[in-house]
Design an enzyme around this catalytic site. Structure first.
Site, PDB file in Angstrom:
ATOM      1  CG  ASP A   3      19.188  55.220 -16.770  1.00 45.19           C
ATOM      2  OD1 ASP A   3      18.127  54.580 -16.857  1.00 45.19           O
ATOM      3  OD2 ASP A   3      20.193  54.939 -17.452  1.00 45.19           O
TER       4      ASP A   3
ATOM      5  N   GLY B 277      26.284  43.150  -8.837  1.00 43.61           N
ATOM      6  CA  GLY B 277      25.223  42.303  -9.354  1.00 43.61           C
ATOM      7  C   GLY B 277      25.538  40.822  -9.292  1.00 43.61           C
TER       8      GLY B 277
ATOM      9  CG  ASP C 152      20.661  49.726 -18.854  1.00 33.77           C
ATOM     10  OD1 ASP C 152      21.275  49.815 -19.929  1.00 33.77           O
ATOM     11  OD2 ASP C 152      20.095  50.697 -18.315  1.00 33.77           O
TER      12      ASP C 152
END
EC number: 2.5.1.16
Length: 298
Positions: A92, A143, A160
C-alpha cells in the site's frame, strides 16, 4: 473470513473466536481475487477508504498513520545512520512513505502481490504517493529469495506482514529471521508486525522466543490502532548489536521537525513509551534467566 451484506463489512477471524469488528459500507470500490489473495476496498462511514486482504483489514485512511509511522520510525531512529532500507510487504506504500522522510539513500519495497500496489495507487493516494520517489525500487516477488540474493546489504529491514496465515505464515518463522539477519549490514535492525497481545499472547511468546534464537537483542513495542483487533498492534524489533537499547532513540525530534515531517502519531516520548508494556505482557515475554541471549527491552 468476512461477511459483506452490502451495508456492513464484518471482519471475522478464526484466530480470535467469538470476536469481530464491523464497518458500515458507503460504497464498494474494488473487489477481486489476485493470484495470491482476495482484495477488497470500500469507503466506510467513519474510517475513510479501507483495504482488506483475505477478509482482514490492513489499513484505513483514518488511522493508518499510527501503524505506518511507528513501524518505520521506531527502527530508523534506533539506527545511527540508516542509508539502505528494505520493506517486505507493505504494497500500500504507507511504510515506504514514512521511511522516505529520513535521509536514506535507497529503499527497496519487496511485495509479492502486484495488484495490492496497483489498487493502493488508485484508492489510497495519501499512502501510495511515495511510489514516484527516485530512491524507491519496487521488487515484485518473494522477500526471502530477494534477501538471499542481497546479503549484508541493509541497515534496516521492516516486515509489514499480515496476520500469520496463508502466504504470510512464513514471515513469522525461523528461516525468515535467519534470512533477515544475513541480509543486514553490521549493526542492522529489523522491525516486524507483532500481533495483538490481548488476543495473540501465546503466539507472541513463541514469536519472540524464536527471534531470540537469531538475534542477540530483541524488544517488543506497540501502538494504538482502533481499526485493528483489540485496538492496538505490536512490533517485534531485533538487532545484531547486543548493547542496543531500543527505548532510547538515537535521533530525538523537536516540535519543528515533527511538523516538517508531517508526523501525526510518532514523537520521542511516544517512542520510549511504546516499550512500556502492561504487566501481564511484560511477564509473559521475560526471557528465561539462563538463556545466553536472554536480554530484552520488553
Amino acid at each position: 473470513m468476512a461477511c459483506i451484506d452490502g451495508k456492513w463489512f464484518r471482519e471475522e477471524n478464526d484466530m480470535w473466536a467469538g470476536y469481530s469488528q464491523s464497518y458500515q459500507i458507503e460504497e464498494v470500490l474494488h473487489h477481486a481475487k489476485s493470484k495470491y489473495q482476495e482484495i477488497f476496498v470500500f469507503r466506510s462511514k467513519s474510517f475513510g477508504n479501507v483495504l482488506v486482504l483475505d477478509g482482514i483489514v490492513q489499513c484505513t485512511e483514518r488511522d493508518e498513520f499510527a501503524y505506518q509511522e511507528m513501524i518505520a520510525h521506531l527502527p530508523l531512529n534506533c539506527h545511527p545512520n540508516p542509508k539502505k532500507v528494505l520493506v517486505v510487504g507493505g504494497g500500500d506504500g504507507g511504510v515506504v512513505r514514512e521511511v522516505l522522510k529520513h535521509d536514506v539513500q535507497s529503499v527497496v519495497l519487496c511485495e509479492i502481490d502486484e495488484q495490492v500496489v496497483e489498487v493502493s495507487k488508485k484508492y489510497l493516494p495519501e499512502m501510495s504517493k511515495c511510489f514516484g520517489d527516485p530512491r524507491l525500487h519496487v521488487f515484485i516477488g518473494d522477500g526471502v529469495q530477494f534477501m538471499k540474493q542481497n546479503k549484508g546489504e541493509f541497515d534496516v529491514i521492516i516486515t509489514d506482514a499480515p496476520d500469520p496465515v496463508g502466504v504470510a505464515k512464513g514471515l513469522f518463522e525461523t528461516d525468515y529471521y535467519n534470512s533477515m539477519k544475513t541480509a543486514l549490514a553490521p549493526g542492522g535492525i529489523v522491525c516486524s508486525q507483532g500481533e495483538s497481545f490481548y488476543f495473540d499472547l501465546e503466539f507472541i511468546q513463541k514469536f519472540v522466543t524464536m527471534a531470540r534464537t537469531a538475534f542477540p537483542r530483541v524488544g517488543y513495542a506497540y501502538t494504538l490502532m482502533p481499526s485493528y483487533t483489540g485496538g492496538h498492534i505490536g512490533f517485534v524489533m531485533c538487532s545484531t548489536s547486543p548493547d542496543l537499547v531500543f527505548e532510547e532513540p538515537v535521533k530525538c525530534y523537536t516540535d519543528k521537525e515533527i511538523c516538517q515531517m508531517s508526523l501525526q502519531y510518532y514523537n520521542t516520548p511516544i517512542h520510549r513509551a511504546a516499550f512500556v508494556l502492561p504487566q501481564f505482557v511484560k511477564k509473559a515475554l521475560e526471557p528465561a534467566p539462563d538463556t545466553p541471549n536472554g536480554q530484552t527491552d520488553t
